[in-house]
Design an enzyme around this catalytic site. Sequence first.
Site, PDB file in Angstrom:
ATOM      1  N   PRO A   1     -10.272  -3.349 -14.896  1.00  0.00           N
ATOM      2  CA  PRO A   1     -10.391  -2.718 -13.582  1.00  0.00           C
ATOM      3  C   PRO A   1     -10.249  -3.704 -12.428  1.00  0.00           C
ATOM      4  O   PRO A   1     -10.559  -4.889 -12.575  1.00  0.00           O
ATOM      5  CB  PRO A   1     -11.821  -2.158 -13.609  1.00  0.00           C
ATOM      6  CG  PRO A   1     -12.562  -3.080 -14.525  1.00  0.00           C
ATOM      7  CD  PRO A   1     -11.566  -3.540 -15.564  1.00  0.00           C
ATOM      8  N   GLY A   2      -9.782  -3.205 -11.306  1.00  0.00           N
ATOM      9  CA  GLY A   2      -9.764  -3.994 -10.072  1.00  0.00           C
ATOM     10  C   GLY A   2     -10.575  -3.270  -9.015  1.00  0.00           C
ATOM     11  O   GLY A   2     -11.711  -3.609  -8.709  1.00  0.00           O
TER      12      GLY A   2
ATOM     13  N   ARG B   1      -2.851   0.669   3.840  1.00  0.00           N
ATOM     14  CA  ARG B   1      -2.966   1.751   2.853  1.00  0.00           C
ATOM     15  C   ARG B   1      -2.792   3.159   3.447  1.00  0.00           C
ATOM     16  O   ARG B   1      -2.120   3.997   2.832  1.00  0.00           O
ATOM     17  CB  ARG B   1      -4.265   1.632   2.057  1.00  0.00           C
ATOM     18  CG  ARG B   1      -4.385   0.291   1.312  1.00  0.00           C
ATOM     19  CD  ARG B   1      -5.517   0.232   0.304  1.00  0.00           C
ATOM     20  NE  ARG B   1      -5.258   1.109  -0.816  1.00  0.00           N
ATOM     21  CZ  ARG B   1      -5.751   2.309  -0.961  1.00  0.00           C
ATOM     22  NH1 ARG B   1      -6.589   2.777  -0.070  1.00  0.00           N
ATOM     23  NH2 ARG B   1      -5.438   3.052  -1.995  1.00  0.00           N
TER      24      ARG B   1
ATOM     25  N   TYR C   1       0.251   4.884   1.709  1.00  0.00           N
ATOM     26  CA  TYR C   1      -0.115   5.864   0.675  1.00  0.00           C
ATOM     27  C   TYR C   1      -0.808   7.109   1.234  1.00  0.00           C
ATOM     28  O   TYR C   1      -1.370   7.887   0.465  1.00  0.00           O
ATOM     29  CB  TYR C   1      -1.109   5.247  -0.329  1.00  0.00           C
ATOM     30  CG  TYR C   1      -0.772   3.880  -0.851  1.00  0.00           C
ATOM     31  CD1 TYR C   1       0.439   3.618  -1.495  1.00  0.00           C
ATOM     32  CD2 TYR C   1      -1.697   2.842  -0.738  1.00  0.00           C
ATOM     33  CE1 TYR C   1       0.702   2.346  -1.991  1.00  0.00           C
ATOM     34  CE2 TYR C   1      -1.430   1.579  -1.247  1.00  0.00           C
ATOM     35  CZ  TYR C   1      -0.220   1.341  -1.872  1.00  0.00           C
ATOM     36  OH  TYR C   1       0.032   0.095  -2.364  1.00  0.00           O
TER      37      TYR C   1
ATOM     38  N   CYS D   1       2.242  -2.157  17.407  1.00  0.00           N
ATOM     39  CA  CYS D   1       3.266  -1.388  18.109  1.00  0.00           C
ATOM     40  C   CYS D   1       3.975  -0.410  17.198  1.00  0.00           C
ATOM     41  O   CYS D   1       5.189  -0.514  16.969  1.00  0.00           O
ATOM     42  CB  CYS D   1       4.272  -2.340  18.739  1.00  0.00           C
ATOM     43  SG  CYS D   1       3.521  -3.337  20.000  1.00  0.00           S
TER      44      CYS D   1
HETATM   45  N1  LLP Z   1      -3.921  -3.824 -14.517  1.00  0.00           N
HETATM   46  C1  LLP Z   1      -2.639  -3.828 -14.116  1.00  0.00           C
HETATM   47  C2  LLP Z   1      -1.592  -4.264 -15.038  1.00  0.00           C
HETATM   48  C3  LLP Z   1      -2.315  -3.409 -12.815  1.00  0.00           C
HETATM   49  O1  LLP Z   1      -1.053  -3.411 -12.427  1.00  0.00           O
HETATM   50  C4  LLP Z   1      -3.342  -2.994 -11.944  1.00  0.00           C
HETATM   51  C5  LLP Z   1      -3.034  -2.559 -10.589  1.00  0.00           C
HETATM   52  C6  LLP Z   1      -4.670  -3.017 -12.413  1.00  0.00           C
HETATM   53  C7  LLP Z   1      -4.915  -3.427 -13.717  1.00  0.00           C
HETATM   54  C8  LLP Z   1      -5.849  -2.636 -11.572  1.00  0.00           C
HETATM   55  O2  LLP Z   1      -5.793  -1.334 -11.096  1.00  0.00           O
HETATM   56  P1  LLP Z   1      -7.091  -0.784 -10.308  1.00  0.00           P
HETATM   57  O3  LLP Z   1      -8.236  -0.761 -11.283  1.00  0.00           O
HETATM   58  O4  LLP Z   1      -7.363  -1.732  -9.202  1.00  0.00           O
HETATM   59  O5  LLP Z   1      -6.688   0.553  -9.803  1.00  0.00           O
HETATM   60  N2  LLP Z   1      -1.851  -1.463  -3.734  1.00  0.00           N
HETATM   61  C9  LLP Z   1      -2.335  -0.254  -4.355  1.00  0.00           C
HETATM   62  C10 LLP Z   1      -2.760  -0.455  -5.783  1.00  0.00           C
HETATM   63  C11 LLP Z   1      -1.705  -1.057  -6.673  1.00  0.00           C
HETATM   64  C12 LLP Z   1      -2.249  -1.382  -8.033  1.00  0.00           C
HETATM   65  C13 LLP Z   1      -1.373  -2.274  -8.792  1.00  0.00           C
HETATM   66  N3  LLP Z   1      -1.827  -2.564 -10.110  1.00  0.00           N
HETATM   67  C14 LLP Z   1      -3.472   0.330  -3.517  1.00  0.00           C
HETATM   68  O6  LLP Z   1      -3.734  -0.188  -2.447  1.00  0.00           O
HETATM   69  O7  LLP Z   1      -4.045   1.337  -3.877  1.00  0.00           O
END
Ligand code: LLP
Length: 440
Positions: A298-299, A336, A340, A369
Amino acid sequence: MYRDRLSLFPDTVALGPAKDDRPSLHIGGCDLNGLAAEFGTPLYVYDQQTIDGAVQAYRDALSCHYPGAAGITYAGKACMNVTIARLMAAHGLLLDCTGVGELHIARAAGVPRAQILMHGVNKNQADLQAGLAQAGTLVVDNLPELQRIAQLAGGGRTPALWLRVRPGYAVDTHLFHQTGQHDSKFGMDADECINAVAFCQRTGLPVTGLHFHQGSHFHAAAEVVPALDMVCGLMDRLRRERNWQAEALCPGGGWGIAYHEADLPHESIEEYVATVAAALTEKLSSYSLPLPRLQVEPGRSLVARAGVAIYRVGTVKRAGGRRWLLLDGGMADNIRPALYEARYSALPVSDPVSRTPISENAWLAGPYCESGDLLIEDLPLPEIEMGELLAVPVSGAYQLMMASNYNGALRPAVVMLRDGVARLAQRRETVDDLLLRDIV
Ligand code: LLP
């Protein structure tokens, strides 16, 4: 009516006395008014206790629901700096670095090699060289990459290689966040994975695991089940056709969160992990396959709710029946909403929840701007005065990582809060930083 929004804030959110005697938002034992005065705005604050709690939630869920060995990888792309890298490493997490840049930050933070994992869909030579020399695990996206690894490897310890599987199933999320579908640019299909294992067996490369990631910010845990079924089927084929078994399996990250009060309640981390663990154990036992180490990745769900963005309202304007609150930050620190259509919420820092509601909703925009520099549309807020501070919760993931210097914007300072102590993690950029890469 604004009280629901408090549950979007970090675990330590509290209302405390401020200098003007109105209650004000406190996080991590620190008054947001005081932090804005000390560090300036826009300001990003992170509550360490909320990050610790999210890590613990994953840990508890894995030990409660998965009978085999398990671990957590933090997807550093959600928020990476030396302070966060150290914190995650101290928790014993692996740190997923996309390419040489994030790897450089992890190394500067002193993260041990064994805890560094490298990702990347099109790793360049510098990425691969750094990954081979400094990562404990390298996730291989495609067969040509594997061939390049074979050429570069040797002369040192080669990281454990995990193959990125393209399961053919994305999750229900914004189109830009889907990665698992058949025609995605990420990963390998089942036949390619079998060829990749055969290649590693021929060349002696240490392939030890499988990885997949269906997409980011999904909300129904059951969406992982079809992909897990596909990957378990692949594991069965790999055992039969290549006599190879995965020691580790990573089902990626992507578990979603609530950004706005309308997103509440949200299924918990535990429900997500329980679903993954149950589907995996059941499917593997139907193939009589042993349990691999389950490594979740997770991130967002580890850091998003820990982060709060604080802006100052410069101007209040009415135009064509719309109430505009013009802030000192916007699309340069949070792209974001523009990218999105992400929907955020906000509260005033002073007297956040007990002011008299007014019927006129607010439109929060930044100073850049572009009319697309719109942070929050149509949000119920009380009367807000010029000069006030607004706090935007759930700002801890991806905002800062996608921040830019558009219009000469300076990236905000980042402060880590814990037990009433505020520590600067990243200073605010200065105008001189804007010239660092110029040949003058
Ligand atoms: N593992 C891989 C291989 C990934 O590509 C990602 C996210 C994660 C884990 C973690 O995903 P999470 O748990 O954070 O959802 N910029 C976008 C999100 C792009 C995510 C890219 N990969 C946003 O602001 O929502």
